[in-house]
Scaffold this active site. Structure first.
Site, short mmCIF file in Angstrom:
data_model
loop_
_atom_site.label_atom_id
_atom_site.label_comp_id
_atom_site.label_asym_id
_atom_site.label_seq_id
_atom_site.Cartn_x
_atom_site.Cartn_y
_atom_site.Cartn_z
N ALA A 164 0.83 -1.23 0.00
CA ALA A 164 0.00 0.00 0.00
C ALA A 164 0.86 1.27 0.00
CB ALA A 164 -0.96 -0.02 1.19
N ASP A 231 -3.58 -13.55 -2.63
CA ASP A 231 -3.15 -12.16 -2.58
C ASP A 231 -1.64 -12.07 -2.34
OD1 ASP A 231 -3.70 -9.22 -2.16
OD2 ASP A 231 -2.98 -9.72 -0.16
N LYS A 235 1.44 -10.61 -4.74
CA LYS A 235 2.39 -9.59 -4.28
C LYS A 235 3.83 -10.08 -4.41
CE LYS A 235 -0.75 -7.22 -1.18
NZ LYS A 235 -1.36 -7.23 0.16
#
Ligand code: NAP
Length: 369
Positions: A164, A231, A235
């Site tokens: 993020a 997920d 990443k």
């Protein structure tokens, strides 16, 4: 008779081009948790006097709304739009984008990610929170890289896809550009799983914590994307590819937390089947405590392979130091051989993700000015 031929003068350094290019505009795909937070952040900063590109339009899977008026109202309108009966998404035929515009992908859509390289090839910048561009099939990631090579002034902002906006991808790319070789990346890469295992002290069932994380917007739209390790796989692939290692998704060994009945559930059945997680995880936690260890969901890539799964790590292990939704990543390289470079900070939530998207937008707008 002599003929005077007028030749174009070479551009003076610092001189303005005689043809002013139109200012870049924003086109937002996705008006969910992240898309709405992005618009709110833009409009808050704009109200404080920050110069930001204007919105051309906003779209979700149902409707495309003109964003030239009040973008916050446009988001509300898009979110309230009725479901669309099949067919192509509304932006496909009506996008009207020109080169130098900036598309922001705040969806989790594979179809939208399939367009990333197409937009880049048309000279349209991309900024994305959607990991399915660089974190899915290798061919797609390579098409994105090829489109960037062919249009050197066109940018692909992906800092929101991992951590993020923490300076993870940037650091890895700068190390590689400086001649370093990344030998190892290990980390807690899912803010939602970090939060879940940080909170999981035995006082509440794991399924209860999953519901709380989902309601707080920490998990993916479908929490199974986190719990199944998908997920983190994406990443880790994005990080490994940024390090110059062109891995296919199937190269990652993923140890899913999902029991079969939960993995196979329809979206409507997910909530009631979350309890199926509880017994196995309670036993793993009990065993870890007995061994003086803590459970952490870890992705690791090194010369021996690439894997994702739940690990019981000794209390003093550096990856146990994170709190809440912290991402914590150790990067080992030829330069950082003795001690890895460690990057840690909040890695989940709509606010930090929206801020990362806007940082990328502003980098592009500054470069285009
Ligand atoms: N939430 C977080 O904290 C977080 C953190 C980091 C990264 N991310 C990433 O950010 C992205 C968005 O997450 P989110 O939590 O905001 O998801 P979300 O609330 O479910 O919103 C997804 C949005 O994408 C739209 N969409 C789906 N397919 C589309 C299509 N084909 N064309 C246009 N729009 C489409 C949806 O439209 P409809 O409403 O019409 O279905 C919805 O507005 C995901 O890739 C996620 O992995 C999220």
């Amino acid at each position: 008779m002599s003929t005077v031929v007028s030749l174009p003068l070479p551009a003076r350094r610092g001189a303005r081009s005689p043809v002013q290019r139109p200012a870049p505009r924003l086109a937002l795909l996705g008006t969910g948790t992240v898309g709405s937070a992005f618009v709110a952040r833009c409009e808050r900063l704009r109200a404080q006097g920050m110069a930001l590109p204007a919105f051309a339009w906003l779209s979700n899977s149902r409707v495309l709304v003109n964003g030239e008026g009040d973008p916050r109202r446009a988001v509300e309108e898009a979110r309230a739009a009725p479901a669309r009966a099949g067919g192509r998404p509304p932006w496909v035929e009506n996008e009207g984008l020109r080169s130098d515009d900036i598309v922001i992908d705040a969806t989790a859509s594979d179809g939208v990610a399939g367009w990333h390289s197409e937009w880049l090839a048309r000279g349209i910048h991309m900024v994305t929170a959607n990991k399915l561009g660089n974190g899915a099939d290798l061919a797609r990631a390579q098409a994105i890289a090829a489109a960037q090579r062919e249009r050197p002034g066109v940018h692909y902002g992906d800092s929101a896809t991992v951590g993020a906006g923490l300076p993870l991808l940037r650091s890895i790319r700068e190390l590689v550009a400086g001649g370093d070789r990344i030998r190892m990346i290990e980390g807690v890469l899912s803010g939602s799983l970090a939060w879940l295992f940080d909170r999981y002290d035995g006082s509440r069932a794991f399924s209860e914590l999953v519901r709380e994380a989902r309601d707080a917007g920490f998990t993916e739209p479908d929490p199974r994307d986190d719990l199944g390790g998908e997920d983190v796989r994406r990443k880790l692939l994005i990080l490994a590819r940024a390090a110059g290692v062109p891995l296919e998704p199937h190269a990652v060994q993923v140890e899913s937390l999902l029991p079969e009945a939960l993995a196979q559930a329809t979206p409507a059945q997910v909530d009631e089947r979350l309890v199926l997680l509880d017994a196995d995880l309670a036993e793993r936690r009990r065993q870890a405590c007995a061994d003086g260890a803590q459970l952490r969901f870890v992705g690791r890539f090194d010369d021996d392979g690439i894997s994702v799964g739940l690990r019981a790590l000794p209390d003093a292990h550096p990856l146990c130091a994170g709190r809440g939704t912290d991402n914590l990543v150790a990067i080992g390289s030829c330069r950082y051989r003795e001690q890895p470079l460690v990057i840690r900070g909040p890695g989940a939530g709509a606010e930090v993700t929206a801020a990362a998207l806007l940082d990328d937008v502003l980098r592009i707008a500054r470069a285009a000015a």
